[in-house]
Design a protein around this motif. Sequence first.
Motif, mmCIF file in Angstrom:
data_model
loop_
_atom_site.group_PDB
_atom_site.id
_atom_site.type_symbol
_atom_site.label_atom_id
_atom_site.label_comp_id
_atom_site.label_asym_id
_atom_site.label_seq_id
_atom_site.Cartn_x
_atom_site.Cartn_y
_atom_site.Cartn_z
ATOM 1 N N MET A 120 0.855 -1.186 0.000
ATOM 2 C CA MET A 120 0.000 0.000 0.000
ATOM 3 C C MET A 120 0.885 1.228 0.000
ATOM 4 O O MET A 120 1.973 1.209 0.548
ATOM 5 N N GLY A 121 0.389 2.301 -0.607
ATOM 6 C CA GLY A 121 1.125 3.545 -0.610
ATOM 7 C C GLY A 121 0.179 4.699 -0.830
ATOM 8 O O GLY A 121 -0.990 4.508 -1.162
ATOM 9 N N GLY A 122 0.669 5.887 -0.635
ATOM 10 C CA GLY A 122 -0.142 7.077 -0.832
ATOM 11 C C GLY A 122 -0.694 7.615 0.468
ATOM 12 O O GLY A 122 -0.643 6.963 1.513
ATOM 13 N N SER A 123 -1.246 8.814 0.393
ATOM 14 C CA SER A 123 -1.692 9.504 1.605
ATOM 15 C C SER A 123 -2.821 8.782 2.320
ATOM 16 O O SER A 123 -2.927 8.841 3.540
ATOM 17 N N GLY A 124 -3.674 8.063 1.612
ATOM 18 C CA GLY A 124 -4.785 7.363 2.255
ATOM 19 C C GLY A 124 -4.410 6.018 2.841
ATOM 20 O O GLY A 124 -5.190 5.416 3.588
ATOM 21 N N SER A 125 -3.225 5.528 2.534
ATOM 22 C CA SER A 125 -2.852 4.185 2.978
ATOM 23 C C SER A 125 -2.779 4.047 4.493
ATOM 24 O O SER A 125 -3.047 2.971 5.029
ATOM 25 N N THR A 126 -2.446 5.120 5.180
ATOM 26 C CA THR A 126 -2.335 5.027 6.636
ATOM 27 C C THR A 126 -3.667 4.703 7.295
ATOM 28 O O THR A 126 -3.695 4.188 8.409
ATOM 29 N N TYR A 127 -4.763 4.968 6.611
ATOM 30 C CA TYR A 127 -6.084 4.708 7.178
ATOM 31 C C TYR A 127 -6.528 3.257 7.027
ATOM 32 O O TYR A 127 -7.521 2.853 7.640
ATOM 33 N N ILE A 128 -5.854 2.477 6.211
ATOM 34 C CA ILE A 128 -6.387 1.151 5.884
ATOM 35 C C ILE A 128 -5.506 -0.021 6.299
ATOM 36 O O ILE A 128 -5.866 -1.177 6.045
ATOM 37 N N TYR A 129 -4.389 0.215 6.959
ATOM 38 C CA TYR A 129 -3.524 -0.898 7.351
ATOM 39 C C TYR A 129 -4.259 -1.900 8.238
ATOM 40 O O TYR A 129 -4.126 -3.113 8.063
ATOM 41 N N GLY A 130 -5.019 -1.435 9.198
ATOM 42 C CA GLY A 130 -5.758 -2.342 10.088
ATOM 43 C C GLY A 130 -6.760 -3.183 9.328
ATOM 44 O O GLY A 130 -6.866 -4.401 9.541
ATOM 45 N N TYR A 131 -7.506 -2.556 8.418
ATOM 46 C CA TYR A 131 -8.473 -3.295 7.607
ATOM 47 C C TYR A 131 -7.761 -4.329 6.747
ATOM 48 O O TYR A 131 -8.173 -5.492 6.667
ATOM 49 N N ALA A 132 -6.674 -3.924 6.106
ATOM 50 C CA ALA A 132 -5.935 -4.843 5.232
ATOM 51 C C ALA A 132 -5.377 -6.015 6.032
ATOM 52 O O ALA A 132 -5.480 -7.172 5.604
ATOM 53 N N ASP A 133 -4.799 -5.737 7.194
ATOM 54 C CA ASP A 133 -4.256 -6.810 8.030
ATOM 55 C C ASP A 133 -5.347 -7.790 8.464
ATOM 56 O O ASP A 133 -5.119 -9.002 8.537
ATOM 57 N N ALA A 134 -6.536 -7.276 8.758
ATOM 58 C CA ALA A 134 -7.624 -8.123 9.257
ATOM 59 C C ALA A 134 -8.323 -8.917 8.163
ATOM 60 O O ALA A 134 -8.873 -9.986 8.441
ATOM 61 N N THR A 135 -8.299 -8.453 6.923
ATOM 62 C CA THR A 135 -9.103 -9.105 5.886
ATOM 63 C C THR A 135 -8.297 -9.744 4.752
ATOM 64 O O THR A 135 -8.862 -10.520 3.991
ATOM 65 N N TYR A 136 -6.998 -9.437 4.634
ATOM 66 C CA TYR A 136 -6.197 -10.041 3.580
ATOM 67 C C TYR A 136 -6.044 -11.537 3.834
ATOM 68 O O TYR A 136 -5.859 -11.973 4.971
ATOM 69 N N LYS A 137 -6.100 -12.328 2.785
ATOM 70 C CA LYS A 137 -5.807 -13.754 2.885
ATOM 71 C C LYS A 137 -5.057 -14.199 1.639
ATOM 72 O O LYS A 137 -5.252 -13.651 0.546
ATOM 73 N N GLU A 138 -4.202 -15.174 1.806
ATOM 74 C CA GLU A 138 -3.446 -15.729 0.688
ATOM 75 C C GLU A 138 -4.384 -16.444 -0.283
ATOM 76 O O GLU A 138 -5.446 -16.934 0.117
ATOM 77 N N ASN A 139 -3.975 -16.518 -1.529
ATOM 78 C CA ASN A 139 -4.666 -17.295 -2.566
ATOM 79 C C ASN A 139 -6.122 -16.878 -2.792
ATOM 80 O O ASN A 139 -6.988 -17.724 -3.018
ATOM 81 N N MET A 140 -6.389 -15.583 -2.748
ATOM 82 C CA MET A 140 -7.726 -15.092 -3.081
ATOM 83 C C MET A 140 -8.003 -15.354 -4.561
ATOM 84 O O MET A 140 -7.080 -15.371 -5.379
#
Length: 133
Positions: free
Chosen positions: A60-80
């Motif tokens: 992730m990158g860009g000014s909005g990325s700091t708002y979504i790390y928690g969401y990404a960590d909680a919902t990302y899964k391998e082999n989607m």
Amino acid sequence: MQMEKEPTVHTAANVFRNICYEYRDQLLAGIIVAGWDKDNGGQVFRVPIGGSLIQQPLAMGGSGSTYIYGYADATYKENMTKEEALQFCANCISLAINRDGGSGGVIRLAAITESGVERHVLMGDQLPKFYEG
């Protein structure tokens, strides 16, 4: 750069790393390099400010990325599946747009596979909705 075959994603990422390192005093940008090649399939690399090279399952990158790390960590899964990955990315970007005034109002997505690049655009009325209180 002359090569006998298409470059790998790692090679392309390394070219960006070299440029970012060489111009580290003048270039203030983090770069995300993603793609697909015959040798390693889909890959994502991050070239942070200063010019190192980091392979990650997502970036992730860009000014909005700091708002979504928690969401990404909680919902990302391998082999989607491709559809799951597109929805995951749309959700992340929509959340960033809701919190960061500089993140725009349109989502542009690209699915990169062995078959090529498939592009999608979600206009403002198509963005995933979350709590807006």
